[in-house]
Design a protein around this motif. Structure first.
Motif, PDB file in Angstrom:
ATOM      1  N   ALA A   1       0.836  -1.208   0.000  1.00  0.00           N
ATOM      2  CA  ALA A   1       0.000   0.000   0.000  1.00  0.00           C
ATOM      3  C   ALA A   1       0.869   1.255   0.000  1.00  0.00           C
ATOM      4  O   ALA A   1       0.441   2.314  -0.446  1.00  0.00           O
ATOM      5  CB  ALA A   1      -0.938  -0.002   1.202  1.00  0.00           C
ATOM      6  N   ALA A   2       2.118   1.128   0.498  1.00  0.00           N
ATOM      7  CA  ALA A   2       2.991   2.298   0.578  1.00  0.00           C
ATOM      8  C   ALA A   2       4.209   2.147  -0.344  1.00  0.00           C
ATOM      9  O   ALA A   2       5.243   2.765  -0.109  1.00  0.00           O
ATOM     10  CB  ALA A   2       3.441   2.493   2.022  1.00  0.00           C
TER      11      ALA A   2
ATOM     12  N   ARG B   1      -7.666   2.929   6.764  1.00  0.00           N
ATOM     13  CA  ARG B   1      -6.636   3.823   6.211  1.00  0.00           C
ATOM     14  C   ARG B   1      -7.092   4.378   4.872  1.00  0.00           C
ATOM     15  O   ARG B   1      -7.842   3.748   4.142  1.00  0.00           O
ATOM     16  CB  ARG B   1      -5.315   3.080   6.074  1.00  0.00           C
ATOM     17  N   ASP B   2      -6.614   5.600   4.556  1.00  0.00           N
ATOM     18  CA  ASP B   2      -7.040   6.240   3.302  1.00  0.00           C
ATOM     19  C   ASP B   2      -6.313   5.647   2.118  1.00  0.00           C
ATOM     20  O   ASP B   2      -6.797   5.671   1.006  1.00  0.00           O
ATOM     21  CB  ASP B   2      -6.695   7.743   3.313  1.00  0.00           C
ATOM     22  N   ARG B   3      -5.092   5.143   2.383  1.00  0.00           N
ATOM     23  CA  ARG B   3      -4.249   4.755   1.262  1.00  0.00           C
ATOM     24  C   ARG B   3      -4.496   3.305   0.832  1.00  0.00           C
ATOM     25  O   ARG B   3      -4.589   2.422   1.671  1.00  0.00           O
ATOM     26  CB  ARG B   3      -2.786   4.921   1.667  1.00  0.00           C
ATOM     27  N   GLN B   4      -4.597   3.090  -0.467  1.00  0.00           N
ATOM     28  CA  GLN B   4      -4.612   1.739  -1.021  1.00  0.00           C
ATOM     29  C   GLN B   4      -3.387   1.600  -1.931  1.00  0.00           C
ATOM     30  O   GLN B   4      -2.807   2.595  -2.360  1.00  0.00           O
ATOM     31  CB  GLN B   4      -5.883   1.516  -1.861  1.00  0.00           C
TER      32      GLN B   4
END
Ligand code: NIG
Ligand code: FE
Length: 408
Positions: free
Chosen positions: A251-252, A280-283
């Motif tokens: 994801a990061a 979490r906002d991030r995918q």
């Protein structure tokens, strides 16, 4: 990944454990007049889904953490205070092999009831010689007790156990225990096909991960990594350096990480249910990863902390709506590429002659309905190696007669 090869009005001929033929219905009837037929009109048949990343051996659920995160405590803060993976470890250590076997088998049957016919299971809530071996033996027993194809991964490096964390040289001592004491037994008793490490700031560093996975590769295990899940820290780059079969989470992932994976054929296994459940906002940047030519797989990451779902089609919904994959891409990711992430691409994940008879039938007229009815269980039946593994189908006695050599 753009072409899922969808056909209408075709039949799949199964003999024994394998697919014998696939093609227009009339051809199949002509060539196999004695075959027993299962009418799949107004249904979609797909390869059985390949869930290449689960942590299904655990004891109790961890529902309290969900509300803690909602109140603003992060996943890593919960872990630092002895919750998270540590609390699953404390719990698993109190349970017998028989109890864990019964729990894990029932979870595999639930996963299968949503369409999965191949499931990877990791150890990783034992974190001691005795408890890691107990977890891997549970996986071996489950593999014998179900038609579902089970693949075992050793994740002794899921966390640094609390007693080692509190000692000055504890981290190095735990890595030594993994490499010098646990790995040789995992290897000798053939308890796992793959080794995995949670490579993440606060858990295992890139250097520690490299030394554990180098030793695992030398022992003949395939390599997987939990990489760049929460922060970009060179996990994907390390996966490429080690020529890992898969790098999972991502994801990061950084731009460099994507470029590195594109050079090795490593499968990027994306787990969008985890980011959703953690709030979490991030995918993972699936489009950039696919556009760089990296094969992408989807999986549930089924585990008690970050993804307690057995519903693989729901993960495909997230693949489309959160990762912006097409439906065809999400199917390829859940079948062909999941199989590649387990070194099974020649055996399962496709409806083709010679492939294992691993099938799922869905209540749908169009494959696009499967991610569309999100959260619904549309799967009516699954077979692995020609044997029914969906509990409802077993009850309905709708079975292949493969054992007598007939075709269905
Ligand atoms: O894949 N990231 C590490 N392991 C699991 C979660 C484990 C847990 O919280 O119990 C995962 O998200
Ligand atoms: Fe995981």
């Amino acid at each position: 990944m753009r072409d899922a090869g969808v056909q209408a009005g075709w039949a799949i001929v199964v003999q024994g454990e394998k697919i014998a033929a696939i093609g227009p219905e009339e051809d199949a009837r002509r060539k196999y007049p004695a075959a027993r037929e299962i009418d799949c009109t107004y249904n979609v048949i797909t390869p059985g889904l390949v869930d290449s990343h689960t942590h299904a051996v655990f004891g109790r659920a961890r529902y309290a953490e969900q509300e803690m995160r909602a109140a603003g405590v992060s996943y890593m803060e919960i872990a630092r205070s002895g919750g998270g993976i540590h609390s699953s470890v404390a719990d698993l250590r109190t349970r017998s092999e028989d109890e864990l076997f019964a729990l894990t088998l029932s979870r595999i049957e639930k996963l299968a009831s949503y369409g999965s016919t191949t499931i990877e299971i990791k150890s990783g809530y034992g974190l001691s010689l005795e408890d890691e071996l107990k977890s891997l033996r549970v996986i071996a027993r489950v593999a014998h007790a179900t038609p579902v194809r089970i693949v075992a991964t050793w994740l002794g490096a899921h966390e640094i156990p609390l007693d080692y964390r509190s000692r000055p040289r504890g981290r190095a001592e735990y890595v030594k225990l993994l490499v010098e004491e646990i790995l040789p037994i995992v290897h000798k008793e053939r308890l796992a096909q793959f080794a995995d490490v949670f490579c993440e700031p606060g858990v295992f560093t890139v250097e520690e991960t490299r030394s554990i996975l180098d030793a695992s590769a030398r022992a003949g295990l395939g390599i997987k990594l939990h990489a760049d899940e929460l922060e970009p820290a060179g996990g994907a780059e390390l996966a490429a350096e080690l020529k890992a079969i898969s790098a999972d989470h991502l994801a990061a992932i950084s731009k460099n990480g994507i470029a590195a994976l594109a050079t090795t054929g490593t499968v990027a296994t994306l787990l969008p249910g985890t980011m959703l459940f953690l709030g979490r906002d991030r995918q993972a940047p699936a489009r950039a990863i696919i556009d760089a030519g990296v094969p992408v797989a989807l999986a549930t990451d089924f585990n008690p902390g970050t993804s307690p779902t057995v519903n693989f089609p729901l993960i495909m919904t997230l693949g489309v709506s959160q990762l912006r994959m097409s439906v065809a891409e999400s199917f390829v990711a859940a079948t062909v590429n999941g199989a590649a992430a387990l070194d099974l691409a020649e055996t399962t994940g496709q409806l083709a002659p010679g492939y294992s008879a691993d099938l799922a039938i869905f209540e749908a007229e169009d494959i696009r309905e499967i991610p569309y009815w999100y959260g619904d269980r549309r799967c009516k039946a699954t077979w692995a190696r020609g044997k029914p593994c969906h509990a409802l189908e077993r009850a309905n006695k709708l079975q292949f007669t493969a054992s007598r050599g007939d075709a269905t």
